[in-house]
Design an enzyme around this catalytic site. Structure first.
Site, short mmCIF file in Angstrom:
data_model
loop_
_atom_site.label_atom_id
_atom_site.label_comp_id
_atom_site.label_asym_id
_atom_site.label_seq_id
_atom_site.Cartn_x
_atom_site.Cartn_y
_atom_site.Cartn_z
N ASP A 88 0.85 -1.19 0.00
CA ASP A 88 0.00 0.00 0.00
C ASP A 88 0.89 1.25 0.00
O ASP A 88 1.81 1.35 0.82
CB ASP A 88 -0.86 -0.06 1.27
CG ASP A 88 -1.98 0.95 1.29
OD1 ASP A 88 -2.45 1.35 0.20
OD2 ASP A 88 -2.41 1.33 2.39
N HIS A 89 0.66 2.17 -0.90
CA HIS A 89 1.41 3.43 -0.97
C HIS A 89 2.93 3.25 -1.06
O HIS A 89 3.68 3.85 -0.28
CB HIS A 89 1.06 4.36 0.21
CG HIS A 89 -0.36 4.81 0.20
ND1 HIS A 89 -0.82 5.77 -0.66
CD2 HIS A 89 -1.44 4.39 0.89
CE1 HIS A 89 -2.12 5.93 -0.47
NE2 HIS A 89 -2.53 5.10 0.45
N GLU A 94 -1.44 6.00 -8.95
CA GLU A 94 -2.37 6.98 -8.38
C GLU A 94 -2.24 8.32 -9.09
O GLU A 94 -1.13 8.80 -9.35
CB GLU A 94 -2.13 7.16 -6.87
CG GLU A 94 -3.08 8.19 -6.24
CD GLU A 94 -3.10 8.22 -4.71
OE1 GLU A 94 -2.64 7.25 -4.08
OE2 GLU A 94 -3.59 9.22 -4.15
N HIS A 112 -7.73 9.99 3.83
CA HIS A 112 -7.22 9.02 4.78
C HIS A 112 -7.51 9.43 6.24
O HIS A 112 -7.60 10.61 6.53
CB HIS A 112 -5.71 8.84 4.61
CG HIS A 112 -5.35 8.12 3.35
ND1 HIS A 112 -4.81 8.74 2.26
CD2 HIS A 112 -5.48 6.81 3.00
CE1 HIS A 112 -4.61 7.86 1.29
NE2 HIS A 112 -5.02 6.68 1.71
N GLY A 159 -8.88 5.71 1.26
CA GLY A 159 -9.52 6.56 2.26
C GLY A 159 -11.01 6.29 2.42
O GLY A 159 -11.80 7.22 2.54
N ASN A 199 -10.27 0.64 -0.21
CA ASN A 199 -9.27 0.51 0.86
C ASN A 199 -9.82 0.91 2.22
O ASN A 199 -10.35 2.03 2.37
CB ASN A 199 -8.07 1.41 0.56
CG ASN A 199 -7.18 0.87 -0.52
OD1 ASN A 199 -7.53 -0.11 -1.19
ND2 ASN A 199 -6.03 1.47 -0.70
N ASP A 205 -8.61 0.92 6.30
CA ASP A 205 -7.64 0.71 7.36
C ASP A 205 -8.17 1.27 8.68
O ASP A 205 -8.27 0.56 9.68
CB ASP A 205 -6.31 1.38 6.98
CG ASP A 205 -5.20 1.11 7.98
OD1 ASP A 205 -5.46 0.42 8.99
OD2 ASP A 205 -4.07 1.57 7.78
N SER A 206 -8.57 2.54 8.66
CA SER A 206 -8.96 3.21 9.92
C SER A 206 -10.08 2.49 10.66
O SER A 206 -10.05 2.39 11.90
CB SER A 206 -9.38 4.66 9.64
OG SER A 206 -8.29 5.37 9.10
P1 13P Z 1 -8.82 4.83 5.60
O1 13P Z 1 -7.92 5.69 6.42
O2 13P Z 1 -10.08 5.57 5.23
O3 13P Z 1 -9.14 3.53 6.24
O4 13P Z 1 -8.07 4.52 4.22
C1 13P Z 1 -7.12 3.50 4.14
C2 13P Z 1 -6.35 3.52 2.87
O5 13P Z 1 -6.66 4.21 1.91
C3 13P Z 1 -5.17 2.64 2.80
O6 13P Z 1 -4.47 2.83 1.61
O1 G3H Z 2 -3.17 4.87 3.60
C1 G3H Z 2 -2.47 4.63 4.58
C2 G3H Z 2 -2.74 3.41 5.39
O2 G3H Z 2 -3.80 3.64 6.26
C3 G3H Z 2 -1.50 2.91 6.08
O3 G3H Z 2 -1.15 3.70 7.16
O4 G3H Z 2 1.32 4.15 6.95
O5 G3H Z 2 0.18 4.30 9.16
O6 G3H Z 2 0.55 2.08 8.09
P1 G3H Z 2 0.32 3.55 7.87
ZN ZN Z 3 -4.52 4.83 0.90
#
Ligand code: 13P
Ligand code: G3H
Ligand code: ZN
Length: 331
Positions: A101-102, A153, A197, A234, A276, A278-279
């Site tokens: 990711d990223h 992206e 994000h 996000g 995606n 994560d949060s």
């Molecule tokens: P959130 O912070 O909205 O969960 O997005 C996660 C994300 O885009 C990871 O690449």
């Molecule tokens: O988009 C970012 C992801 O939520 C990953 O976050 O770099 O804190 O692991 P992180």
């Molecule tokens: Zn992301």
């Protein structure tokens, strides 16, 4: 057992899949594959169990920071273990993608590919258009001969992208997408249409709804690159139940706001085939740990609070797959 540690490994040896076929099916079937981030064993278990139970394909996402936290060698075996666990303990052969990711550079992407990732994101969104094309193309040239898929992206999301914080977003310019996709050869494209994000996505007054996503921009992008796989970053809904639990049990989260579920459901009906999250996973885990520790102040066995946190995360993942992304039953 071999004690070799330096050789590159193909994701195919680990039992993982790339995302190409999954995206095709998701676009045709009008659902989205979840991209869930993990940093530790309990999150990984919850993602796999939740997706096995709901029979959903899954993209396991690892950021550069998560890779450093969990250790890249250990991660390789955790991913291999996840595939085996799904098969042996849940009788499930759901497709599992291991995705960076990223990714911030060619070197990070190359290292992940060599360590068994089946998919990488090269995030050149903060670069100039030409520099973004150049680095993305370089990653594609390394990835494709190894059958690894690549996400690029265009456009900038507000919030924090792997230690890089952007205060202001800029929507993806539909005029750029065709040229970017053609010149780089990427397999999917992350776009910016109003998501961001983290847990503070929109500034809204109490009782107010967040602004809708820019579906007009998404439609224009789809017109320029018909049928091309689109990714939304996000996309946590910042589930109020978990924010409330965190605050009830001693936390302090004020002014949180996420992407409403109905907006995400609508997006899955388009070429958006990966979403995606994560949060929301972080919130679910933290809420449950806080609750257990507040209710049982004498507890000091990590299994007694990480176990319930894992159970809550499984529930959240099943809910997302069944009710939001539509990926349940599509493995
Ligand atoms: P959130 O912070 O909205 O969960 O997005 C996660 C994300 O885009 C990871 O690449
Ligand atoms: O988009 C970012 C992801 O939520 C990953 O976050 O770099 O804190 O692991 P992180
Ligand atoms: Zn992301």
């Amino acid at each position: 057992m071999s004690t070799k540690t330096s050789d590159a490994v193909s994701y195919k040896e680990l039992g993982l899949s790339n995302s190409r076929e999954l995206f095709k099916k998701a676009i045709d079937g009008k659902y989205a594959i979840p991209g869930y981030n993990f940093n530790n064993m309990e999150q990984l278990q919850a993602i796999i169990i939740g997706c096995a139970k709901s029979n959903s394909p899954v993209i396991l996402q690892v950021s550069k920071g998560a890779r450093k936290y969990a250790n890249s060698t250990l991660l390789r075996y955790m991913a291999m273990g996840a595939v085996q666990m799904a098969l042996k303990d849940y009788g499930s052969n759901i497709p599992i993608v291991l995705h960076l990711d990223h990714g911030d550079s060619f070197e990070t992407c190359k290292s992940c590919i060599d360590y068994g990732f089946s998919s990488v994101m090269i995030d050149g969104s903060a670069l100039s258009f030409e520099d973004n094309i150049a680095v993305t193309k370089k990653v594609v040239e390394y990835a494709h001969p190894r059958d690894v898929s690549v996400e690029g992206e265009l456009g900038v999301l507000a919030g924090i992208e792997d230690e890089v914080s952007h205060e202001k977003s800029s929507y993806t310019n539909p005029d750029d997408v065709e040229e970017f996709v053609k010149r780089t050869g990427v397999d999917s494209l992350a776009i910016s249409i109003g998501t961001s994000h983290g847990a503070f996505k929109f500034k809204v007054k109490p009782g107010e709804k967040p602004p809708p996503l820019r579906f007009d921009i998404l439609e224009e992008i789809e017109r320029r690159i018909p049928g091309f796989p689109i990714v939304l970053h996000g996309s946590s809904s910042v589930i109020p139940k978990y924010v409330d639990m965190i605050n009830e049990y001693g936390g302090k989260l004020e002014g949180t706001c996420g992407v409403p579920e109905d907006q995400l459901r609508k997006a899955t009906k388009s070429a958006v085939c990966k979403i995606n999250i994560d949060s929301d996973g972080r919130l679910a885990v933290t809420a449950m740990i806080r609750k257990v520790l507040a209710e049982q102040p004498g507890q000091f066995d990590p299994r007694k609070y990480l176990g319930p946190a894992r159970e809550e995360l499984i529930k959240m993942i099943i809910h997302k797959n069944e009710e939001v992304l539509g990926s349940a039953g599509k493995a």
